[in-house]
Design an enzyme around this catalytic site. Structure first.
Site, PDB file in Angstrom:
ATOM      1  N   ALA A 212      -8.540   3.814  -5.998  1.00 14.46           N
ATOM      2  CA  ALA A 212      -8.274   2.472  -5.471  1.00 14.46           C
ATOM      3  C   ALA A 212      -9.374   2.076  -4.503  1.00 14.46           C
ATOM      4  O   ALA A 212     -10.389   2.771  -4.379  1.00 14.46           O
ATOM      5  CB  ALA A 212      -6.916   2.450  -4.778  1.00 14.46           C
ATOM      6  N   ASN A 213      -9.229   0.947  -3.836  1.00 14.82           N
ATOM      7  CA  ASN A 213     -10.172   0.545  -2.791  1.00 14.82           C
ATOM      8  C   ASN A 213      -9.408  -0.092  -1.636  1.00 14.82           C
ATOM      9  O   ASN A 213      -8.185  -0.198  -1.691  1.00 14.82           O
ATOM     10  CB  ASN A 213     -11.241  -0.397  -3.357  1.00 14.82           C
ATOM     11  CG  ASN A 213     -10.614  -1.643  -3.939  1.00 14.82           C
ATOM     12  OD1 ASN A 213      -9.950  -2.403  -3.249  1.00 14.82           O
ATOM     13  ND2 ASN A 213     -10.792  -1.844  -5.245  1.00 14.82           N
TER      14      ASN A 213
END
Ligand code: CTP
Length: 406
Positions: A212-213
């Protein structure tokens, strides 16, 4: 300010502890010039009395479908006809379920089924009830039926002390939603369908792990809300975020880049598309079906990565390309050069470049400093809250779309 002067609100009070906040809501609505007529469910009367509600609303309180007074004087059809807007606060899981499924076995549910007026619901319930698949299904049905949601908010529950999503929106937030829904000023984007992507994407490694970020979705959600305030029919495609769906915006929830791409394509045709999501550029080639275990002596697994589809570039070059395509560019260096290159490569009309090199900056933060890059030039905006960026960008989008229309 008498922002609701002459407006008639029918407030349906459901049976939940948050009903005490509805008393304040009645006051706040009346302070702004609205008249408020109340319907209470049987359960609501266990939490607050008809006496308090009647005194604050300065009107008869309607409680019973078969009550002589209620049905003779003002039937459920008339209750709806004589209102400009119906507000359900607190909206319990039960009331939501009835409304979603067309059940009508008391006065509140009969009014809701018989009405042709817009409906605003402010849910309040235990977080587990809010997250239950049945409530989620009902919520999706209601959104599709054009019911507007305000909240619920995250926080501690009054009755159980449990924390989570399910607390009723505060009376002033509900008032703000009422004001927006009843605002009949001309809207520059009315009749325009606009797709917005927001948030991160999650790319699965196995059933419990993902890549993810740091995107929070704040900027994308604020843009969706700002466009809706200007009258646009906004379709938000959101990756996994912890913030609530923006008011007045039809939201589709997705996890991965490929799901986001499919959701966006299904929403075509549209007048404009704004790509704010921080889409993961890569995903694992094969997400494992079962949890990857540590095996002594074998070391960490080698993750084979493949590139995700570029959603913006796909739509920028699509046969059904919207009139206006806006991309974002999160850059840590050479911000302008990179944004100019993306404009061309991705087939966008505008690129909103933000410098994400600062810790606590645009990614996840509340403020943003952006530069608008288009074929006609570069415009650097001052550092401001994400809501202000959203309002200004929505104004710019409205200007651009109006110039297309003539
Ligand atoms: N974007 C997209 N689909 C992707 C990647 C990005 O729709 N698979 C969109 C983003 O929503 C954003 C824009 O493309 O509007 C720019 O994303 P960014 O990550 O900055 O650009 P990249 O194309 O990934 O380029 P680079 O990683 O080289 O900076």
């Amino acid at each position: 300010m008498k922002t609701l002067s002459g407006k008639r609100i029918l407030l349906i009070i459901g049976g939940g502890i948050a009903a005490y906040k509805s008393l304040d809501l009645i006051r706040r609505l009346r302070e702004r010039g609205a008249s408020v007529r109340c319907v209470m469910t049987a359960a609501a009367q266990e939490f607050v009395t008809t006496l308090s509600v009647g005194a604050l609303s300065a009107d008869h309180v309607f409680t019973d479908l078969f009550d002589r007074h209620d049905e003779h004087d003002v039937g459920h059809i008339r209750l709806s006809r004589e209102a400009d807007l119906i507000v359900v606060a607190p909206a319990t899981a039960d009331l939501m379920a009835k409304l979603a499924n067309g059940l009508a076995n008391d006065l509140a549910s009969n009014v809701l089924l018989a009405t042709d007026k817009r409906v605003l619901v402010a849910p309040a319930m235990n977080p587990r009830m809010w997250n239950h698949p049945a409530t989620r299904r009902n919520r999706a049905t209601l959104v599709a039926d054009d019911v507007i949601f305000v909240g619920p908010n995250r926080g501690e529950m009054a009755e159980s002390g449990e924390a989570g999503e399910g607390r009723m929106a505060e009376p002033l937030e509900i008032v703000a939603s009422v004001e927006t829904m009843l605002d009949d000023a001309p809207k520059p984007l009315s009749g325009k369908k606009i797709i917005v992507t927001s948030g991160p994407t999650h790319e699965p490694i196995d059933p419990v792990r993902y890549i993810a970020n740091r995107s929070s979705g704040k900027q994308g959600h604020a843009i969706a809300a700002a466009l809706a305030r200007l009258g646009a029919d906004v379709r938000l495609v959101s990756g996994p975020v912890t913030i609530p769906d923006p008011m007045g915006v039809k939201t589709v929830h997705v996890e991965s880049a490929r799901e986001m791409k499919d959701a966006v394509e299904q929403l075509l045709p549209a007048d404009a598309a704004i790509f704010v999501a921080a889409v993961a550029d890569w995903r694992t080639a094969d997400a494992a079906d079962i949890k990857i275990k540590k095996v002594a002596g074998e070391g960490p697994p080698a993750l084979q990565m493949v590139e995700n589809p570029d959603i913006l570039a796909g739509i920028g070059h699509h046969v059904q390309r919207p009139h206006l395509v806006v991309g974002f560019a999160a850059e840590t260096n050479d911000v302008l050069e990179n944004a100019q290159a993306k404009l061309k490569k991705k087939g966008a009309d505008l690129i909103v470049a933000n410098d994400v090199s600062q810790q606590g900056g645009a990614m996840g933060g509340d403020r943003n400093r952006v530069t608008i890059v288009s074929k006609s030039g570069v415009d650097q905006w001052a550092d401001m809250p994400k809501e202000a960026v959203a309002d200004r960008l929505a104004g710019l989008i409205a200007e651009r779309l109006m110039s297309v229309a003539v």
